[in-house]
Design a protein around this motif. Structure first.
Motif, PDB file in Angstrom:
ATOM      1  N   GLU A 166       0.869  -1.193   0.000  1.00 12.21           N
ATOM      2  CA  GLU A 166       0.000   0.000   0.000  1.00 12.21           C
ATOM      3  C   GLU A 166       0.893   1.226   0.000  1.00 12.21           C
ATOM      4  OE1 GLU A 166      -2.968   0.261   2.979  1.00 12.21           O
ATOM      5  OE2 GLU A 166      -3.948  -1.600   2.417  1.00 12.21           O
ATOM      6  N   ALA A 167       1.379   1.583  -1.170  1.00  9.60           N
ATOM      7  CA  ALA A 167       2.332   2.688  -1.283  1.00  9.60           C
ATOM      8  C   ALA A 167       1.608   4.026  -1.195  1.00  9.60           C
ATOM      9  CB  ALA A 167       3.090   2.584  -2.603  1.00  9.60           C
ATOM     10  N   THR A 168       1.711   4.645  -0.051  1.00 11.33           N
ATOM     11  CA  THR A 168       1.119   5.974   0.109  1.00 11.33           C
ATOM     12  C   THR A 168       1.977   6.987  -0.628  1.00 11.33           C
ATOM     13  OG1 THR A 168       0.448   5.319   2.312  1.00 11.33           O
ATOM     14  CG2 THR A 168       0.353   7.659   1.807  1.00 11.33           C
ATOM     15  N   PRO A 169       1.393   7.794  -1.500  1.00 12.01           N
ATOM     16  CA  PRO A 169       2.220   8.824  -2.144  1.00 12.01           C
ATOM     17  C   PRO A 169       2.801   9.768  -1.093  1.00 12.01           C
ATOM     18  CG  PRO A 169       0.104   8.608  -3.264  1.00 12.01           C
ATOM     19  CD  PRO A 169       0.015   7.819  -2.000  1.00 12.01           C
ATOM     20  N   VAL A 170       4.127   9.834  -1.069  1.00 10.59           N
ATOM     21  CA  VAL A 170       4.830  10.728  -0.149  1.00 10.59           C
ATOM     22  C   VAL A 170       5.746  11.584  -0.988  1.00 10.59           C
ATOM     23  CG1 VAL A 170       6.509  10.858   1.732  1.00 10.59           C
ATOM     24  CG2 VAL A 170       4.776   9.076   1.761  1.00 10.59           C
ATOM     25  N   ILE A 171       5.702  12.878  -0.765  1.00  6.15           N
ATOM     26  CA  ILE A 171       6.552  13.747  -1.559  1.00  6.15           C
ATOM     27  C   ILE A 171       7.311  14.660  -0.615  1.00  6.15           C
ATOM     28  CG2 ILE A 171       5.206  15.828  -2.029  1.00  6.15           C
ATOM     29  CD1 ILE A 171       5.669  15.377  -4.894  1.00  6.15           C
ATOM     30  N   GLY A 172       8.562  14.862  -0.906  1.00  4.68           N
ATOM     31  CA  GLY A 172       9.371  15.747  -0.068  1.00  4.68           C
ATOM     32  C   GLY A 172      10.037  16.792  -0.935  1.00  4.68           C
ATOM     33  N   ASP A 173      10.455  17.886  -0.303  1.00  5.71           N
ATOM     34  CA  ASP A 173      11.187  18.923  -1.022  1.00  5.71           C
ATOM     35  C   ASP A 173      12.133  19.591  -0.038  1.00  5.71           C
ATOM     36  OD1 ASP A 173      12.081  20.465  -3.051  1.00  5.71           O
ATOM     37  OD2 ASP A 173      10.166  21.391  -3.528  1.00  5.71           O
ATOM     38  N   LEU A 174      13.073  20.335  -0.594  1.00  7.78           N
ATOM     39  CA  LEU A 174      14.116  20.947   0.228  1.00  7.78           C
ATOM     40  C   LEU A 174      14.215  22.430  -0.081  1.00  7.78           C
ATOM     41  CD1 LEU A 174      16.762  18.239  -0.661  1.00  7.78           C
ATOM     42  CD2 LEU A 174      15.549  18.355   1.490  1.00  7.78           C
ATOM     43  N   ALA A 175      14.587  23.208   0.922  1.00  4.89           N
ATOM     44  CA  ALA A 175      14.843  24.635   0.709  1.00  4.89           C
ATOM     45  C   ALA A 175      15.979  25.066   1.620  1.00  4.89           C
ATOM     46  CB  ALA A 175      13.603  25.467   0.996  1.00  4.89           C
ATOM     47  N   MET A 176      16.677  26.101   1.203  1.00  4.61           N
ATOM     48  CA  MET A 176      17.774  26.633   2.003  1.00  4.61           C
ATOM     49  C   MET A 176      17.491  28.104   2.262  1.00  4.61           C
ATOM     50  SD  MET A 176      20.877  25.543   3.064  1.00  4.61           S
ATOM     51  CE  MET A 176      21.599  24.433   1.884  1.00  4.61           C
ATOM     52  N   GLU A 177      17.504  28.512   3.501  1.00  7.77           N
ATOM     53  CA  GLU A 177      17.326  29.915   3.857  1.00  7.77           C
ATOM     54  C   GLU A 177      18.631  30.452   4.426  1.00  7.77           C
ATOM     55  OE1 GLU A 177      15.222  32.104   3.343  1.00  7.77           O
ATOM     56  OE2 GLU A 177      13.160  31.416   3.415  1.00  7.77           O
ATOM     57  N   ILE A 219      -3.564  -5.839  -3.615  1.00  5.19           N
ATOM     58  CA  ILE A 219      -2.909  -4.878  -2.703  1.00  5.19           C
ATOM     59  C   ILE A 219      -2.840  -5.573  -1.355  1.00  5.19           C
ATOM     60  CG2 ILE A 219      -3.019  -2.589  -1.660  1.00  5.19           C
ATOM     61  CD1 ILE A 219      -4.785  -1.831  -4.123  1.00  5.19           C
ATOM     62  N   ALA A 220      -1.625  -5.986  -0.983  1.00  2.29           N
ATOM     63  CA  ALA A 220      -1.482  -6.994   0.065  1.00  2.29           C
ATOM     64  C   ALA A 220      -1.422  -6.446   1.476  1.00  2.29           C
ATOM     65  CB  ALA A 220      -0.238  -7.830  -0.205  1.00  2.29           C
ATOM     66  N   GLY A 221      -0.798  -5.303   1.679  1.00  2.00           N
ATOM     67  CA  GLY A 221      -0.685  -4.868   3.074  1.00  2.00           C
ATOM     68  C   GLY A 221       0.043  -3.561   3.228  1.00  2.00           C
ATOM     69  N   VAL A 222      -0.019  -3.031   4.451  1.00  3.97           N
ATOM     70  CA  VAL A 222       0.645  -1.771   4.766  1.00  3.97           C
ATOM     71  C   VAL A 222       2.151  -1.974   4.696  1.00  3.97           C
ATOM     72  CG1 VAL A 222       0.943  -0.006   6.544  1.00  3.97           C
ATOM     73  CG2 VAL A 222      -1.266  -1.097   6.229  1.00  3.97           C
ATOM     74  N   GLU A 223       2.814  -1.000   4.120  1.00  2.00           N
ATOM     75  CA  GLU A 223       4.254  -1.105   3.855  1.00  2.00           C
ATOM     76  C   GLU A 223       5.054  -1.432   5.116  1.00  2.00           C
ATOM     77  OE1 GLU A 223       7.626   1.676   1.685  1.00  2.00           O
ATOM     78  OE2 GLU A 223       5.520   2.213   1.601  1.00  2.00           O
ATOM     79  N   ALA A 224       4.744  -0.764   6.220  1.00  2.00           N
ATOM     80  CA  ALA A 224       5.516  -0.967   7.453  1.00  2.00           C
ATOM     81  C   ALA A 224       5.403  -2.407   7.947  1.00  2.00           C
ATOM     82  CB  ALA A 224       5.030   0.000   8.532  1.00  2.00           C
ATOM     83  N   ASN A 225       4.189  -2.967   7.902  1.00  2.00           N
ATOM     84  CA  ASN A 225       3.990  -4.359   8.340  1.00  2.00           C
ATOM     85  C   ASN A 225       4.791  -5.322   7.471  1.00  2.00           C
ATOM     86  OD1 ASN A 225       1.904  -2.650   9.249  1.00  2.00           O
ATOM     87  ND2 ASN A 225       0.595  -4.390   9.699  1.00  2.00           N
ATOM     88  N   MET A 226       4.766  -5.057   6.156  1.00  2.00           N
ATOM     89  CA  MET A 226       5.489  -5.930   5.235  1.00  2.00           C
ATOM     90  C   MET A 226       7.000  -5.817   5.451  1.00  2.00           C
ATOM     91  SD  MET A 226       3.095  -7.442   3.633  1.00  2.00           S
ATOM     92  CE  MET A 226       2.071  -7.271   5.084  1.00  2.00           C
ATOM     93  N   ALA A 227       7.474  -4.598   5.697  1.00  2.00           N
ATOM     94  CA  ALA A 227       8.914  -4.387   5.910  1.00  2.00           C
ATOM     95  C   ALA A 227       9.388  -5.127   7.150  1.00  2.00           C
ATOM     96  CB  ALA A 227       9.210  -2.894   6.038  1.00  2.00           C
ATOM     97  N   ILE A 228       8.572  -5.091   8.209  1.00  2.00           N
ATOM     98  CA  ILE A 228       8.940  -5.798   9.442  1.00  2.00           C
ATOM     99  C   ILE A 228       8.970  -7.306   9.200  1.00  2.00           C
ATOM    100  CG2 ILE A 228       7.970  -6.475  11.682  1.00  2.00           C
ATOM    101  CD1 ILE A 228       7.450  -3.543  12.209  1.00  2.00           C
ATOM    102  N   ARG A 229       7.985  -7.777   8.465  1.00  5.47           N
ATOM    103  CA  ARG A 229       7.919  -9.215   8.157  1.00  5.47           C
ATOM    104  C   ARG A 229       9.179  -9.650   7.398  1.00  5.47           C
ATOM    105  NH1 ARG A 229       2.355 -11.880   7.517  1.00  5.47           N
ATOM    106  NH2 ARG A 229       2.969 -14.058   7.744  1.00  5.47           N
TER     107      ARG A 229
END
Length: 607
Positions: free
Chosen positions: A75-86, A387-397
């Motif tokens: 279950e890949a939740t769309p996650v987006i990140g970005d960076l800025a420098m001040e 769609i088999a399962g939540v990513e975190a549960n699968m990673a732990i398994r």
């Protein structure tokens, strides 16, 4: 017998695990593959990458697509990140005050103090005059040296020289008296004449001492206590330089100005807080932890921070086709850093390291377009997709297949855009968290602090060890050991700091010594990976106390880094935690945890 493929869609890579399963167990893990993720995780653009990864795994196991029984997606939740420098400070020169810069080859050595005079005025001076000679464009180094020697023979006390052309060493080598000579001053015509000036050049491998010390400048120019306070920015801007020039003029001044970087507002379950970016990373992170879990973050209009936060929201809104107002920033990571900035008003292209804050932000959507991906794959491949399962549960398994692990177990998945942590308790409860900041932020810090302006090169510096080429037949590695070669090395790497990348040497086009580059690289990793490891584990620990976690397995791309794993292991050793890189299925290293977990979850369905 069923042939099952587990597909893990990550921010940076898509991984596949292929296995043969009967009704009670996995009979054989057939193959695994890894390809670059196409598009942003959790969107339809992932489909081409998934197909390529599947084909590669099938090719390795000499199987056909038609033999696949089922494809299992996380279950890949769309996650987006970005960076800025001040940038939050800058050094500004007003009027004609000049501060030193760092030409690669200043001439002579020592400190000289005197009135500035033009080279053409030397003949009009009288014996005993203490002067700093200004040599403009177009004067040949031999003519300059002979003119200075003639003046010295007449008893004129020339204390040093400031030169437009790149001739400092050539001039200094021809003088009858040792003196400091600074060259490559591009706007030499703006250097004020008839003013008291100081020129300092340090020995090779050393840095200046007098002009980088406020009290040294006060001694040279006979300053009062109040005046000494005013020269602190000059001294600060000169720290680490091999050469410097400071001219005292009636109006001239150097100011270290604070730039209003704006503020950010953090909305959390425990309240709302405003924090000024110029307060620094520690204060920002204290604020985030005080109100977490974070519900949203907003920036002051017209600032870089606000621009970044809004850009992240905009991209996620377009991906998920949800209203912009529904997009919420889930986490931010702030890191103090330095940025080489051109000194405003300088005469020689001087740079000063200015304070800055780097920020990473992450937005996660609750709406999962995974079903669209599953439908598209079924349509294109003709294979059942689940769609088999939540990513975190699968990673732990998957992580539990690492030899020597047991529950309760936590995983740290450090990728390119985010750091994910999850924990499984003895009674099978799973908690997970996504935090902003990972490999991409480390690359940005390396790029800015070394002033490279090249993200690909910065990425290589992050991923590979360094060496200094000391001759055409040997190099010195960053740990001090020496490696010899039977064939001579390429001439372009001679005497350069190089990146040892896949058996090749990539020269770094900067004058930074190896120790400085290594220090910047390691500190960037500590400030991002170690910081995020500690705060993510504290969030998922059932009691909120990291010490109650027994085992931590590092998985994901950054766990394969040649030093990150050791850094995090070292940091967690203080908490008596067994931590190390995962070795999924005893053979895959830290890769393939989620994909392996997806395959193993097929057994639950059968049961």
């Amino acid at each position: 017998m069923a042939i099952v493929a587990g597909v893990d869609i990550g921010n940076s890579t898509t991984e596949v695990c292929l296995a043969a399963i009967d009704s009670t167990k996995v009979t054989q893990f057939l193959a695994s593959s890894i390809v670059k993720t196409t598009g942003i995780k959790g969107t339809l653009a992932n489909v081409p990458g998934i197909i390529i990864a599947l084909e590669e795994a099938l090719r390795k196991s000499k199987m056909q697509l038609t033999e696949l029984s089922e494809i299992r997606l996380n279950e890949a939740t769309p996650v987006i990140g970005d960076l800025a420098m001040e940038t939050i400070t800058e050094t500004i020169i007003t009027e004609s005050t000049m501060i030193g810069h760092n030409p690669s080859t200043p001439g002579g050595v020592g400190l000289g103090v005197g009135q500035t005079v033009l080279f053409s005025q030397l003949s009009s001076l009288v014996a005993g005059d203490k002067v700093i000679c200004i040599i403009p464009q177009g004067i040949d180094f031999e003519d300059a040296a002979s003119g200075l020697n003639l003046a010295l023979s007449r008893g004129i006390d020339i204390q040093g020289a400031v030169v437009r052309q790149d001739d400092a060493v050539l001039i200094a080598n021809r003088l009858q008296k040792a003196m400091p000579v600074v060259d490559e001053v591009t706007m030499i015509e703006k250097v004020p004449i008839g003013m008291l000036a100081a020129v300092e050049v340090a020995e090779a491998g050393q840095t200046i001492r007098t002009l980088s010390n406020p009290y040294g400048i006060a001694t040279v120019f006979n300053l009062s206590a109040d005046d000494t306070k005013m020269v602190v920015p000059i001294a600060r801007a000169l720290i680490g330089n091999r050469s410097a020039v400071v001219v005292r003029t009636p109006q001239g001044d150097v100011k270290a100005r604070t730039i209003p970087a704006g503020f950010i507002t953090v909305f959390g379950q425990k309240g709302k807080a405003d924090i000024d970016v110029e307060s620094g990373a520690n204060k920002i992170m204290e604020t985030v932890e005080r109100v977490q879990p974070v519900l949203d973050v907003q920036g002051e209009a017209g600032t870089h921070v606000n621009g970044m936060l809004e850009r992240v929201r905009q991209v996620m809104s377009e991906l998920t086709e949800q209203p912009l107002a529904d997009m919420k920033i889930q986490d931010i990571l702030a890191v103090d850093t330095f940025v080489p900035q051109k000194v405003q008003g300088g005469l020689a292209g001087e740079f000063a390291l200015e304070n800055a804050v780097a920020l990473a932000a992450m937005v996660k959507t609750s709406r999962l377009p995974m079903q669209q991906i599953a439908n598209k794959l079924t349509q294109e491949l003709g294979v059942k997709v689940v769609i088999a399962g939540v990513e975190a549960n699968m990673a732990i398994r998957g992580a539990l297949t690492t030899p020597g692990t047991d529950k309760p177990l936590a995983i740290l998945d450090m990728g390119g855009g985010s750091t994910d942590a999850a924990i499984i308790t003895r009674d099978e409860r799973v908690m997970s968290i996504h935090l902003a900041g990972a490999g991409d932020m480390v690359t940005m810090l390396i790029n800015s602090e070394l002033g490279l302006n090249d993200f690909d090169l910065s990425e290589d510096i992050k991923k590979y060890p360094l060496a200094k080429v000391e001759s055409l037949y040997h190099i010195r590695l960053e740990d001090g050991t020496v490696r010899f070669y039977e064939q001579h090395l390429k001439p372009e790497v001679f005497s350069r700091v190089v990146i040892l990348k896949d058996g090749d040497m990539v020269p770094i086009p900067s004058s930074h010594p190896l120790d400085k580059i290594r220090h910047v690289r390691r500190e960037a990793k500590k400030r991002v990976f170690v910081t995020n490891a500690l705060r993510s584990l504290a969030r998922v620990a059932p009691t909120g106390n990291i010490r109650h976690i027994e085992f931590v397995v590092l998985v994901g791309g950054s766990a394969m880094d040649f030093e990150v794993g050791d850094m995090v292991t070292d940091a967690l050793a203080e908490y008596s935690i067994v931590c190390g890189r995962g070795n999924i299925r005893g053979s895959e290293g830290p890769r393939n945890a989620v994909a392996t977990g997806l395959v193993l979850s097929y057994l639950d369905r059968e049961a």
